[in-house]
Each structure stands twice: as structure tokens, then as C-alpha cells.
Design a protein around this motif. Structure first.
Motif, PDB file in Angstrom:
ATOM      1  N   UNK B 227      53.009  39.765  54.952  1.00  0.00           N
ATOM      2  CA  UNK B 227      53.742  40.971  55.300  1.00  0.00           C
ATOM      3  C   UNK B 227      54.969  41.173  54.406  1.00  0.00           C
ATOM      4  N   UNK B 228      55.694  40.077  54.154  1.00  0.00           N
ATOM      5  CA  UNK B 228      56.888  40.169  53.322  1.00  0.00           C
ATOM      6  C   UNK B 228      56.506  40.398  51.862  1.00  0.00           C
ATOM      7  N   UNK B 229      55.408  39.743  51.454  1.00  0.00           N
ATOM      8  CA  UNK B 229      54.937  39.928  50.086  1.00  0.00           C
ATOM      9  C   UNK B 229      54.525  41.391  49.864  1.00  0.00           C
ATOM     10  N   UNK B 230      53.876  41.975  50.876  1.00  0.00           N
ATOM     11  CA  UNK B 230      53.505  43.388  50.766  1.00  0.00           C
ATOM     12  C   UNK B 230      54.743  44.262  50.710  1.00  0.00           C
ATOM     13  N   UNK B 231      55.788  43.841  51.419  1.00  0.00           N
ATOM     14  CA  UNK B 231      57.035  44.598  51.377  1.00  0.00           C
ATOM     15  C   UNK B 231      57.586  44.674  49.968  1.00  0.00           C
ATOM     16  N   UNK B 232      57.480  43.573  49.237  1.00  0.00           N
ATOM     17  CA  UNK B 232      57.946  43.565  47.849  1.00  0.00           C
ATOM     18  C   UNK B 232      57.076  44.475  46.995  1.00  0.00           C
ATOM     19  N   UNK B 233      55.766  44.409  47.209  1.00  0.00           N
ATOM     20  CA  UNK B 233      54.864  45.255  46.430  1.00  0.00           C
ATOM     21  C   UNK B 233      55.124  46.726  46.725  1.00  0.00           C
ATOM     22  N   UNK B 246      60.752  36.783  47.229  1.00  0.00           N
ATOM     23  CA  UNK B 246      60.034  36.463  48.469  1.00  0.00           C
ATOM     24  C   UNK B 246      59.579  35.002  48.477  1.00  0.00           C
ATOM     25  N   UNK B 352      54.032  33.221  60.714  1.00  0.00           N
ATOM     26  CA  UNK B 352      52.985  33.976  60.030  1.00  0.00           C
ATOM     27  C   UNK B 352      53.272  35.465  59.985  1.00  0.00           C
ATOM     28  N   UNK B 353      52.474  36.148  59.208  1.00  0.00           N
ATOM     29  CA  UNK B 353      52.679  37.587  59.047  1.00  0.00           C
ATOM     30  C   UNK B 353      52.184  38.329  60.277  1.00  0.00           C
TER      31      UNK B 353
END
Lengths: 284, 353
Positions: B227-233, B246, B352-353
């Protein structure tokens, strides 16, 4: 009629736009336009033939039962589904008339112009200040970002709560504050569109109210597309509403767009009985 | 009612006749035998460590008396004439004639070779693990992960053989020899044809600890919320920026812990280093290319002869070397814990996400 002039194929396909608008929008009005979009996870079709126009400086709500593909559709709009392996999109998504999925378009450039707020707040494991400053800095803004950080936090209605602890971890904030931080983070790069995926679903009523007020405020500068499970929220906040549902087909369950119209019409005088069943609570 | 209740509740014990000792029995029945057993098991590692340190210390004690402080400040480590009749007397202790024990060269050798290994291994392992966990498609991740685990399980003697027959000679020919001609300090003296020396050992140690650090880091990378990685993307950050804002902040404490584990392995590595070090005695490492010795390799190399010392002082001194090695390993561990803690933000690892 929606613009089809920029279609790379040059083909003029009839736009099957469900519902009708009172006023025919001009091309300038439309920020995002999806044309016959179908989406696949591997062999499984998740969305079928979605055509929908998102109007500038409006709030467009996507509603529908679980599993109808609202979030998948939203993630097609900033190509975030590219991150999921073995996915495929058919049809076209036009952003200011340009094909979002053209080979020459880099997803990174799109995402700097189309921001996103997620269902669960996902701040970076950094300070509050850094969370907001990271993306502008990555975009090449140099020098002192204090003003930009303050401005973004103010617009996200978070400044007064965090101004004395900008250096502390974003994880020290409450859930509602984290979500507003994520909004501040998204608007710090001045996107044209803000995609919101159930931004208040994990929040209490007070925090939800804050987010909804914020959306009305942001509408003046941004175009917002919001996925929500909460029909009152869609009715309260949005200008237009798209109702998605799950179509049972021989090959499986597929998300389809049933009706897209002014929010008022969707909630008071829907054309499709399925929409009426849903908004009156007889389904889902 | 003499047996224990695993889950004694007041309701269970209420029907007991109220006679003398019933209260005591009730109290006893509340003691969970599982807790007692598990508690005792949990104590075992601590007791083993304490026992080990105590035994090494008592074995080393005569040497500590005999050698005094010069043990830590001198580089000459010789058992003296084991077959002569002359004896060395000092502080009420007896050693073979001419015996002299100093650990400093070995300490330097151990620290330098492990430091080289760490400097090389950490970037490679962390970079590789992030690549493996974030960039490679899932079909490649699993086999490469298995490969990493296999590499971690290869016996160190095999690494030693590879180092001395293949890697070392190649380094000597293709890298050390050309560089040594430049006459740079620390990069010229002591090149041997099979490459035995400090840098070769450090590099082979690096190869040995990369799988340890990488496999732990890979698990850490997996625990970073998607979820956090997607936030960066979604902010339009590149994957390199995403790693910086992240992934690394989420896992940096774990990387320190993994590095300490790898470092501990490098510090204690014996047989591979014994083969590749060149086993130089009584000298400080004169250059990165020159032969040297470590504490662990010296203990292994000398124990056999030391056992023939009728005064016993050679074995006592090797025990003292072991004591220093254990102390350094413990210090490294505690330092690692301290660093990890001081890096601590309240990042909720593993949520977890």
C-alpha cells in the motif's frame, strides 16, 4: 458529444454513454474520458466496456456493490494497475484529449498530474514535513520548500494540528490526520486530477466530515474522482455519480457501468431499475 | 484431586472441601506447567552462553596472569621452545622457554578482514535483496530466493578451497599485481602468487555473508506494505525514489541486525580464512594484499602444537585469544542493537498492507 478527435486510431466510434447530460459538455470541460474500457487480470475480465467522461472541477463519484470494479476503474485512470503483473486494458483513456496508454507516455509523468489518495492512509515512514516535500523535490523543485509544505498542509486542513511537530514521524498522527497528510502529499505536486479511493472508509465521522469539507474546498482547483461505498457521501459531496454493478456472465462476474448522470438524477430519478434498487437500499 | 489443572478457574476449585491445605493446592493449580517448562527452556541459551564464557575464562586465567597487558599490545605470538628444558616464569605462572603471547596482530586481522567483508557485502546484499523483492517478476523471485538460501548453506571449507585455488590466484594475477606496481601505500607490498592475504579473505568472507544478509533483507522487503509502495508510485516517484522513501526507512533497522549477524559470522569464520589468509605470524598486515592471520584461524592452526606444550600455557593463551574473540563478537552484537534502536522511528514493521 465527447471529443474523439485525438483518438490515435482516428476512428469515430459511437460513444455509448449511459444516461444523458442536460448540457452537452465541450471538449474543454472533460479532463478524463474513458472509451470502451475493458480490463483484465490475467484471463479474468474485471471491467467491460466502460465509457465515462470526468468533468473539470467537479466531483465525480463511483458507487456500486463490492467487487464491481470501481477501484480497478479508478486505478486505470492513473495507470496504477500497471504495477500489477499480467493485467491488460482494452479501449482508451483520454487525459486532456491525449491517450493515456500510448506507448510514448510514461506512467510516472501521468501520476504527477493525476494524484491519488488511498483507502487506507499510507504515509511514508518519514517525518510529516518529508512526506509532503518528497514528491515536489523529486520533481526537481529546489531550495526551501517550507512555504509549499505549509500551503499544502493548510489546504489539507492539517496545518494547525501539525505545525509544531513537522519533524516528528508521520506514524505519530491519528488515522484521520494521516489521511489528510496523504491528501496534502498528493496536492503538493499540484495535480490536475485527484483520485480518491474510499478515502474515509476507515475514519470516524468527525474525520470523515473533515475530508468531505476538504473535497468541496479542493474542487475549486482540482477535478476529483472518488470511489465510495457510502451512498450518503456520494449524494452529499459529488456533482455526478456513476453506478457500477456486477454482471453475471457465462464467463464470470464482470464489472459494468449501469448509469452515469448528475448525482441528483441518480439518487432521485434513476433511469435503470438496478440503479434505483441500489440507491434505495434494496440491493447491496 | 492431586493432578494439575491446565486451566484452573475459581469455579473448578470451588467444590474442593475447605480443609487444611486446600488454599495452597488451589494456588499450586494456578501455576501453568507449560509456562514453567517453556520458561526453563528459554533460560537454556543464556545458561549455555554463561557457562561457555566461564569455562573459556577459567581456561584462559593462567594466561591472563602470565601475559598481563602486553597480550593486548604486542604482535608476537610464539609458544617458545616446547622441547627445551628452560622455562619462563612470570606472575607465578610457568611457560615454555622463550614463550611470548600477543594478540594484537590477530585482532587487527580479524577486524580488518571482517570490515572489508561488511563493506562489500552489505551494499551488494541489500541492493540484491531489494532488486529481488521489488523489481524482479515473481517467477524469478522464488528460484533466486532458493539459490540464495543454498549459497548460505555451503560449508565454509569449500569457500576456502575456491579462494585459494581459483579466486585468489586470479585476483593476484589480474588485480593485485598491476595495482602493486603503482606503489601506493597499503596497496603494494606482500602480493603472493595465489593471492593469499587480507583483501582476498575479506572478499571471500563477503561472498559467504552476502547470502545471510540478503536472505534476511529479502524477508524484510517483503514485509514492506504494498500500500505504501503504491502511494509512492501514485505520486510519480521513480522506483529508486520509492526505495529511498519507502523501502529503506521501513527496513533499515532490520538491515543493521542482518549486518551484525553477517559480521558475527565473518569475525568467527575459521577454516576459510585459515586457508586464504596466508597465516602470517608475528606481523601486522602490511598491505591489503599481504598475508595475515585472524584470531579464529590462529586458534585452529596452533591448537595441535599447543597441546604438546607440557606447561599448558600455549593452550591457556589460545583460550585467551578465544576469550577476546567472544568479547569482540558480543560487543559487536550489543553495538548493533544500540544502532538499530537509535535508528528507531516508530515504524510499524510488518503491519501488512
Amino acid at each position: 458529444m465527447s471529443p474523439t478527435v485525438n483518438l490515435s486510431t482516428g476512428e469515430r466510434r459511437p460513444l455509448l454513454r449511459p444516461g444523458t447530460s442536460e448540457v452537452a459538455p465541450t471538449a474543454d470541460d472533460i479532463v478524463l474520458s474513458t472509451q470502451h474500457v475493458s480490463f483484465f487480470y490475467g484471463d479474468v475480465q474485471a471491467l467491460s466496456d466502460i465509457s465515462l467522461d470526468v468533468h473539470r472541477q467537479e466531483i465525480t463519484a463511483l458507487i456500486g456493490p463490492s467487487g464491481c470494479g470501481k477501484t480497478t476503474f479508478l486505478r486505470c485512470l492513473n495507470r496504477l494497475n500497471d504495477m500489477v503483473p499480467r493485467t491488460r486494458l482494452e479501449g482508451q483513456v483520454l487525459f486532456d484529449g491525449e491517450d493515456l496508454y500510448a506507448k510514448s507516455v510514461r506512467p510516472i509523468d501521468i501520476r504527477r498530474r493525476i494524484g491519488m489518495v488511498f483507502q487506507r492512509a499510507n504515509p511514508f515512514p518519514k517525518s510529516i514535513y518529508e512526506n509532503v516535500a518528497i514528491a515536489p523535490r523529486a520533481n526537481g523543485q529546489r531550495g526551501n520548500l517550507d512555504d509549499l509544505v505549509e500551503e499544502s498542509l493548510r489546504r489539507a486542513a492539517l496545518w494547525d494540528e501539525v505545525k509544531d511537530k513537522l519533524k516528528s514521524s508521520a506514524f505519530d498522527l491519528s488515522g484521520g490526520q494521516q489521511q489528510r497528510l496523504c491528501i496534502a502529499r498528493a496536492i503538493a505536486v499540484e495535480p490536475e486530477v485527484l483520485l480518491m479511493d474510499e478515502p474515509a472508509s476507515a475514519l470516524d465521522p468527525v474525520a470523515t466530515q473533515a475530508i468531505e469539507d476538504l473535497m468541496q474546498d479542493l474542487k475549486r482547483d482540482y477535478t476529483i474522482v472518488i470511489v465510495t461505498h457510502n451512498m450518503q457521501q456520494a449524494a452529499r459531496t459529488s456533482d455526478r455519480t456513476a453506478f457500477f454493478t456486477v454482471d453475471q456472465r457465462p464467463e464470470g462476474r464482470v464489472g459494468v457501468l449501469v448509469e452515469y448522470d448528475d448525482t441528483n438524477t441518480i439518487f432521485t430519478n434513476p433511469k435503470d431499475p438496478r440503479t434505483e434498487d441500489y440507491v434505495t437500499g434494496r440491493f447491496g | 484431586m492431586t493432578s494439575f489443572h491446565l486451566k484452573a478457574t475459581p469455579a473448578d476449585s470451588a467444590p474442593l472441601p475447605q480443609r487444611q491445605g486446600a488454599r495452597a493446592r488451589r494456588a499450586l493449580s494456578r501455576v501453568d506447567p507449560m509456562r514453567v517448562v517453556l520458561g526453563a527452556l528459554a533460560l537454556i541459551p543464556t545458561l549455555v552462553l554463561a557457562f561457555l564464557v566461564y569455562k573459556i575464562f577459567s581456561e584462559a586465567w593462567p594466561a591472563i596472569r602470565f601475559n598481563g597487558w602486553s597480550f593486548f599490545t604486542t604482535k608476537t605470538f610464539t609458544m617458545g621452545n616446547l622441547y627445551g628444558s628452560a622455562l619462563e616464569h612470570r606472575n607465578g605462572q610457568v611457560a615454555a622457554g622463550g614463550a611470548q603471547y600477543g594478540v594484537l596482530a590477530f585482532v587487527l586481522g580479524t577486524l580488518l578482514s571482517s570490515l572489508i567483508a561488511l563493506l562489500v557485502a552489505v551494499p551488494v546484499a541489500v541492493g540484491g535483496a531489494i532488486l529481488l523483492g521489488e523489481k524482479l517478476p515473481a517467477v524469478l523471485q522464488a528460484p533466486l530466493g532458493v539459490f540464495l538460501e543454498l549459497l548460505a548453506g555451503i560449508p565454509s571449507v569449500v569457500f576456502g578451497l575456491w579462494g585459494v585455488y581459483s579466486f585468489g590466484p586470479w585476483l593476484s594475477r589480474s588485480v593485485y599485481a598491476p595495482i602493486s606496481h603503482l606503489g601506493l601505500p597499503w596497496l603494494s607490498a606482500g602480493v603472493s602468487s595465489n593471492g593469499q592475504g587480507l583483501l582476498t579473505s575479506g572478499l571471500v568472507l563477503a561472498v559467504m555473508i552476502v547470502p545471510i544478509i540478503a536472505s534476511i533483507t529479502r524477508e524484510l522487503v517483503r514485509s514492506v506494505p504494498g500500500n505504501t509502495r503504491e502511494g509512492a508510485a501514485a505520486l510519480g516517484l521513480t522506483s529508486a525514489e520509492s526505495v529511498r522513501v519507502v523501502t529503506l526507512p521501513f527496513i533499515h533497522r532490520g538491515i543493521v541486525a542482518a549486518s551484525v549477524l553477517g559480521l558475527a559470522r565473518a569475525l568467527g569464520e575459521t577454516i576459510a580464512v585459515l586457508i586464504i589468509s596466508g597465516n602470517a605470524l608475528n606481523t601486522y598486515p602490511v598491505s591489503l594484499f599481504a598475508p595475515f592471520s585472524t584470531m579464529a584461524s590462529t586458534i585452529a592452526a596452533m591448537l595441535d602444537s599447543a597441546l604438546t606444550d607440557s606447561t599448558g600455557m600455549a593452550v591457556h593463551s589460545l583460550a585467551e585469544v578465544g576469550l577476546v574473540l567472544v568479547s569482540i563478537t558480543l560487543v559487536v552484537n550489543f553495538a548493533g542493537r544500540y544502532i538499530a534502536r537509535s535508528l528507531g522511528t516508530n515504524v510499524p514493521i510488518g503491519r501488512g498492507a
